[in-house]
Scaffold this active site. Structure first.
Site, PDB file in Angstrom:
ATOM      1  N   ASN A   9      35.655  43.758  30.777  1.00  0.00           N
ATOM      2  CA  ASN A   9      34.249  43.483  31.059  1.00  0.00           C
ATOM      3  C   ASN A   9      33.540  43.586  29.715  1.00  0.00           C
ATOM      4  OD1 ASN A   9      31.595  43.390  31.804  1.00  0.00           O
ATOM      5  ND2 ASN A   9      31.601  45.326  32.955  1.00  0.00           N
ATOM      6  N   LYS A  11      30.596  42.971  28.953  1.00  0.00           N
ATOM      7  CA  LYS A  11      29.187  43.373  29.040  1.00  0.00           C
ATOM      8  C   LYS A  11      28.347  42.478  28.116  1.00  0.00           C
ATOM      9  CE  LYS A  11      30.703  47.878  30.537  1.00  0.00           C
ATOM     10  NZ  LYS A  11      30.456  49.320  30.657  1.00  0.00           N
ATOM     11  N   HIS A  95      28.298  45.806  39.474  1.00  0.00           N
ATOM     12  CA  HIS A  95      28.591  46.810  38.443  1.00  0.00           C
ATOM     13  C   HIS A  95      27.482  47.862  38.444  1.00  0.00           C
ATOM     14  CE1 HIS A  95      29.254  48.676  34.565  1.00  0.00           C
ATOM     15  NE2 HIS A  95      30.501  48.251  34.672  1.00  0.00           N
ATOM     16  N   GLU A  97      25.915  49.185  36.139  1.00  0.00           N
ATOM     17  CA  GLU A  97      24.792  48.889  35.240  1.00  0.00           C
ATOM     18  C   GLU A  97      23.812  47.931  35.901  1.00  0.00           C
ATOM     19  OE1 GLU A  97      27.301  47.766  31.960  1.00  0.00           O
ATOM     20  OE2 GLU A  97      27.974  49.844  31.848  1.00  0.00           O
ATOM     21  N   GLU A 167      34.680  52.597  39.794  1.00  0.00           N
ATOM     22  CA  GLU A 167      34.175  53.038  38.493  1.00  0.00           C
ATOM     23  C   GLU A 167      33.234  54.223  38.696  1.00  0.00           C
ATOM     24  OE1 GLU A 167      34.574  49.483  35.494  1.00  0.00           O
ATOM     25  OE2 GLU A 167      32.536  49.671  36.221  1.00  0.00           O
ATOM     26  N   GLY A 173      31.754  54.507  29.639  1.00  0.00           N
ATOM     27  CA  GLY A 173      31.226  54.544  28.276  1.00  0.00           C
ATOM     28  C   GLY A 173      30.971  55.954  27.757  1.00  0.00           C
ATOM     29  N   SER A 213      36.178  54.454  30.752  1.00  0.00           N
ATOM     30  CA  SER A 213      36.840  55.023  29.568  1.00  0.00           C
ATOM     31  C   SER A 213      38.362  54.902  29.643  1.00  0.00           C
ATOM     32  CB  SER A 213      36.414  56.481  29.351  1.00  0.00           C
ATOM     33  OG  SER A 213      35.022  56.554  29.138  1.00  0.00           O
TER      34      SER A 213
HETATM   35  P1  13P Z   1      34.175  51.653  29.501  1.00  0.00           P
HETATM   36  O1  13P Z   1      35.620  51.239  29.540  1.00  0.00           O
HETATM   37  O2  13P Z   1      33.487  51.299  28.216  1.00  0.00           O
HETATM   38  O3  13P Z   1      33.980  53.076  29.921  1.00  0.00           O
HETATM   39  O4  13P Z   1      33.429  50.747  30.618  1.00  0.00           O
HETATM   40  C1  13P Z   1      33.965  50.681  31.886  1.00  0.00           C
HETATM   41  C2  13P Z   1      33.240  49.636  32.639  1.00  0.00           C
HETATM   42  O5  13P Z   1      32.074  49.782  32.957  1.00  0.00           O
HETATM   43  C3  13P Z   1      33.960  48.401  32.952  1.00  0.00           C
HETATM   44  O6  13P Z   1      33.257  47.637  33.860  1.00  0.00           O
END
Ligand code: 13P
Length: 251
Positions: A9, A11, A95, A97, A167, A173, A213
């Site tokens: 992803n 982002k 997601h 976010e 997740e 992150g 992560s």
């Molecule tokens: P990270 O791997 O940066 O923690 O992000 C995970 C994520 O949100 C994937 O959609």
């Protein structure tokens, strides 16, 4: 046997001009791991370059969101027919976010998910609790609600085009990964909810990814768990070598 699926992803991180190179690097670095389905989900504006670069390789291209209406007066939105036309095969839906910053609800997750599947793409539907919810003992309640409302009217037949991504918001992150046992516990819960919604036999066929992560150093022990069928990768998807290390762990 569920084929493992590792999806990046990206982002809001990769420029259109940087896209072809990263996709090509990912394709080259993962080409020997045929037991894993490899996906790069990119910002919408990167999709044409990503699809062109992935052409003729084993890498599938995904989007990070999609609107549920096929067309109309929705300024700034992108529809499923547009994504299909551009060569997209997967769409991340719901997601955390988008839930946190863009008003995504379980109801809009449901509309988007059904539209993506109806358009013939695979929906990667994200669920997961915040730290506050976990500490308040609301983990099961939150996952139940996200699954039940988010997948309302999704049929057993639709599940061929469904991937769930667990997740935990506190692991995204942050460098904090759920332990393999913590993740497995929630993946098993998700599969049991799926079994209630679409039947046990179908639930056994749906892939459930872990995200938060995930990196080469922790991927193998997560992917060894019985209900962890892949990963949704943020930061580590931006470096082909790291991403390939995760794919290798799933192979
Ligand atoms: P990270 O791997 O940066 O923690 O992000 C995970 C994520 O949100 C994937 O959609």
């Amino acid at each position: 046997m569920r084929k493992k699926i590792i999806a990046g992803n990206w982002k809001m991180n990769v420029l259109p001009s940087e896209t072809a190179e990263l996709v090509k690097e990912v394709a080259a670095a993962t080409k020997d791991f045929a037991n894993v389905e490899v996906v790069c989900c990119t910002p919408a504006i990167d999709i044409p370059a990503a699809v062109a670069a992935a052409c003729g390789t084993h890498v599938g291209i995904g989007a990070e969101n999609a609107h549920w209406e096929a067309k109309g007066a929705f300024t700034g939105e992108i529809s499923c027919p547009m994504l299909v036309d551009a060569g997209v095969k997967y769409v991340i839906i719901g997601h955390s976010e988008r839930r946190q910053y863009f008003g995504e609800t379980d109801e809009t997750v449901n509309k988007r998910t059904r539209a993506v599947i109806a358009a013939g793409m695979t929906a990667i539907v994200c669920v997961g609790e915040t730290l506050e919810e976990r500490e308040a003992g609301k983990l099961v309640e939150v996952i139940e609600r996200q699954m039940t409302t988010g997948l309302k009217d999704v049929t057993a037949a639709d599940c061929a085009k469904l991937v769930i991504a667990y997740e935990p918001v506190w692991a995204i992150g942050t460098g904090k990964t759920a332990t393999p046992d913590q993740a497995q516990e929630v993946h098993a819960l998700i599969r049991s909810i799926l079994a209630r919604l679409v039947g046990e036999e179908t639930a056994q066929t749906v892939r459930i990814q872990y995200g938060g992560s995930m990196k080469p150093a922790n991927a193998a022990e997560l992917l060894a768990k019985p209900d962890i069928d892949g990963g949704l990768i943020g930061g580590a998807a931006l470096k082909a070598g790291d991403f390939a290390g995760i794919v290798a762990a799933g192979n």
